[in-house]
Design a protein around this motif. Structure first.
Motif, mmCIF file in Angstrom:
data_model
loop_
_atom_site.group_PDB
_atom_site.id
_atom_site.type_symbol
_atom_site.label_atom_id
_atom_site.label_comp_id
_atom_site.label_asym_id
_atom_site.label_seq_id
_atom_site.Cartn_x
_atom_site.Cartn_y
_atom_site.Cartn_z
ATOM 1 N N LYS A 29 0.714 -1.158 0.175
ATOM 2 C CA LYS A 29 -0.137 0.004 0.009
ATOM 3 C C LYS A 29 0.960 1.324 -0.127
ATOM 4 N N SER A 30 1.796 1.368 0.817
ATOM 5 C CA SER A 30 2.699 2.416 0.807
ATOM 6 C C SER A 30 3.320 2.778 -0.556
ATOM 7 N N ARG A 34 3.016 6.141 -3.174
ATOM 8 C CA ARG A 34 4.001 6.916 -3.839
ATOM 9 C C ARG A 34 4.085 6.796 -4.994
ATOM 10 N N THR A 103 -2.535 7.987 4.778
ATOM 11 C CA THR A 103 -1.291 8.119 3.949
ATOM 12 C C THR A 103 -1.588 9.112 2.995
ATOM 13 N N ARG A 106 -2.087 12.628 4.490
ATOM 14 C CA ARG A 106 -0.992 13.410 5.138
ATOM 15 C C ARG A 106 0.202 13.725 4.090
ATOM 16 N N ALA A 174 7.626 9.071 15.664
ATOM 17 C CA ALA A 174 8.284 8.361 14.680
ATOM 18 C C ALA A 174 7.138 8.078 13.694
ATOM 19 N N SER A 175 7.185 8.907 12.656
ATOM 20 C CA SER A 175 6.149 8.794 11.658
ATOM 21 C C SER A 175 6.644 8.895 10.274
ATOM 22 N N ALA A 176 6.474 7.865 9.254
ATOM 23 C CA ALA A 176 6.727 8.115 7.990
ATOM 24 C C ALA A 176 5.966 8.762 7.238
ATOM 25 N N ARG A 202 9.637 3.646 7.969
ATOM 26 C CA ARG A 202 9.561 3.061 6.334
ATOM 27 C C ARG A 202 10.014 4.348 5.612
ATOM 28 N N ILE A 322 4.615 -1.046 13.106
ATOM 29 C CA ILE A 322 3.446 -0.464 13.408
ATOM 30 C C ILE A 322 2.042 -0.744 12.924
ATOM 31 N N ASP A 323 1.839 -1.392 11.704
ATOM 32 C CA ASP A 323 0.721 -1.709 11.340
ATOM 33 C C ASP A 323 0.156 -3.327 11.743
ATOM 34 N N LYS A 350 -4.743 5.346 15.019
ATOM 35 C CA LYS A 350 -4.773 4.751 13.439
ATOM 36 C C LYS A 350 -6.118 4.706 12.979
HETATM 37 C C1 S3P Z 1 2.410 4.601 6.289
HETATM 38 C C2 S3P Z 1 2.878 5.189 7.686
HETATM 39 C C3 S3P Z 1 2.609 4.800 8.909
HETATM 40 C C4 S3P Z 1 1.565 3.511 8.595
HETATM 41 C C5 S3P Z 1 0.623 3.371 7.351
HETATM 42 C C6 S3P Z 1 1.229 3.697 6.264
HETATM 43 C C7 S3P Z 1 3.055 5.134 5.150
HETATM 44 O O1 S3P Z 1 1.978 5.745 9.354
HETATM 45 O O2 S3P Z 1 0.703 3.140 9.761
HETATM 46 O O3 S3P Z 1 -0.286 2.579 7.230
HETATM 47 O O4 S3P Z 1 2.657 5.045 3.929
HETATM 48 O O5 S3P Z 1 3.902 6.339 5.342
HETATM 49 P P1 S3P Z 1 2.707 6.485 10.433
HETATM 50 O O6 S3P Z 1 3.931 7.010 9.502
HETATM 51 O O7 S3P Z 1 1.769 7.747 10.709
HETATM 52 O O8 S3P Z 1 3.091 5.675 11.558
#
Ligand code: S3P
Length: 440
Positions: A29-30, A34, A103, A106, A174-176, A202, A322-323, A350
């Motif tokens: 998914k991530s 992107r 995602t 943000r 700590a948030s990607a 990530r 985290i997920d 979440k």
């Molecule tokens: C994600 C980052 C994570 C994760 C989310 C996908 C991403 O969130 O929980 O499902 O694709 O960057 P956080 O960065 O808020 O922890």
């Protein structure tokens, strides 16, 4: 759509059984999100294979189409994006609806902060309750103008035409998603944008920027870039999502007699915490055929049932898994002894409050699970039977489906439509492996 439909899908899962065979779960998914975002901002074509055709990544795809990007597909995971360059997006004619997808919201807020036009981002009830100050605060420091509700939540109103300046940002969480949001704004900022993270998260954004020829400097927990360079379209092979594979890793571990191979799973070291945690609990997971596709490591995962035991989960593994905690809680419930999770307060914000919702559901099933402010204490034992509520959270629904493999009777799970946000075809794939879910 999913918000209104979600109450109507209910899973009924028969108890017992085992998981066997070879499976490829859907795309990451991530990386899928992107690929659309960066492919749209690139010069030239980006061809994606293995794209996740789930509601979340499709929401991102629809949003970029609404901003004038020509995107063909998805068809069997193939997508072709005709990039418009960093300055080629057009004003959308209406608010961009992003469904359940944090995602999308943000990351897109960061890149929209640098556009010439205004945009409004909306989401479903869950997304509209999630914290957005964590991105609005650093983006505002860069010069962005973003309106939120009084509670700091969506709808987000992003004003175009702002002049952005790079910042040096030490992330408090700590948030990607926060890291990526600031970096995407940094593509449009004057000077240098740097983000320092308190723990590794990530890094798909950094890898894909690099793969598209955009200069990114990485040094330990710090990443920097300068605005104004160019992205070049590339071919992207999206690996299978380790977060989706995780359900089957746990299911096969807890169901005696199981043996599964999960093919082509993304093994980015910022994502593999679930394998480390399960292995520490006694799981048997072989990593085979390691290779690299398009800048991301992949492997086939060979999992066999094994007796699990409780552990204290090392806090440094939390952001790397985290997920996966909903299904890891199920593993803990089936393990011998006590499992303790700390340092995971992020789980409360979440798609649902994953600490409370999982503790409630496990308690309904007769498991001794105690929610704490930043984690959970679970005494492994017998999994009962009953009816639990997923609260519209895809990963909670799939975690409880796996719990049925060890349950003493059927498990009913309410509010499961959002499984389609990350794992379309879950019910069919689970059936192929041996887990029978009635979905109505
Ligand atoms: C994600 C980052 C994570 C994760 C989310 C996908 C991403 O969130 O929980 O499902 O694709 O960057 P956080 O960065 O808020 O922890």
């Amino acid at each position: 759509m999913s918000a209104t439909n979600s109450k109507t899908v209910r899973f009924s899962v028969a108890p017992g059984g085992q998981l066997r065979g070879r499976l490829r779960v859907p795309g990451d998914k991530s990386i899928s999100h992107r690929s659309i975002m960066l492919g749209s901002l690139a010069e030239g074509e980006t061809r994606v294979s293995g794209f996740l055709e789930g509601e979340d990544s499709l929401a991102t795809l629809a949003a970029f189409k609404a901003m004038g990007v020509t995107i063909e597909g998805p068809e069997h995971g193939q997508v072709c994006i005709r990039g418009v360059g960093l300055h080629g997006l057009q004003a959308p004619s209406q608010a961009l609806y992003l469904g359940n997808s944090g995602t999308s919201m943000r990351l897109m807020t960061g890149l929209l902060a640098g556009q010439a036009f205004d945009a409004t981002l909306t989401g479903d009830a869950s997304l509209s309750g999630r914290p957005m100050k964590r991105i609005v605060e650093p983006l505002t420091r860069m010069g962005a103008h973003i309106g939120t509700t009084d509670r700091g939540t969506a709808p987000l109103e992003i004003q175009g035409g702002a002049t952005l300046t790079g910042i040096d940002y030490a992330m408090p969480v700590a948030s990607a998603q926060v890291k990526s949001s600031v970096l995407l704004a940094g593509l449009y900022a004057g000077g240098r944008t740097c983000v320092t993270e308190p723990a590794p998260t990530r890094d798909h954004t950094e890898r894909m920027l690099d793969g598209m020829g955009y200069p990114v400097q990485r040094d330990g927990n710090r990443v920097c870039l300068e605005g104004g360079h160019t992205l070049h379209g590339i071919a992207i092979d999206v690996p299978a999502d380790i977060s989706s594979a995780a359900f089957f890793l746990v299911g096969a571990s807890i169901a005696p007699g199981s043996e599964l191979v999960l093919e082509h799973v993304g093994m980015n070291p910022t994502r593999t915490g679930v394998i480390d945690i399960l292995t520490q609990m006694g799981a048997s997971i072989g990593i085979e055929n390691r290779r690299e596709v398009g800048g991301e490591p992949v492997a086939d995962l060979h999992v066999r049932a094994a007796p699990l035991h409780g552990i204290d989960i090392p806090p440094e593994l939390v952001p790397l898994a985290i997920d996966e905690f909903p299904v890891l809680f199920v593993a803990a419930a089936c393990a011998e002894g006590r499992t303790v999770l700390t340092g995971a307060e992020e789980l409360r914000v979440k798609e649902s409050d994953r600490i409370q919702v999982m503790a409630d559901g496990l308690a309904t099933l007769g498991v001794n699970a105690q929610a704490t402010p930043d984690g959970m204490i679970i005494e492994g034992g017998t999994m009962g039977a009953g009816r639990v509520d997923s609260h519209g959270d895809h990963r909670i629904a799939m975690a409880f489906a796996m719990a049925a493999l060890r349950a003493q009777g059927p498990i009913g799970i309410d509010d499961c439509a959002n499984v389609n946000t990350s794992f379309p075809g879950f019910v069919d794939l689970a059936a192929r492996a041996g887990l029978h879910i009635d979905s109505d």
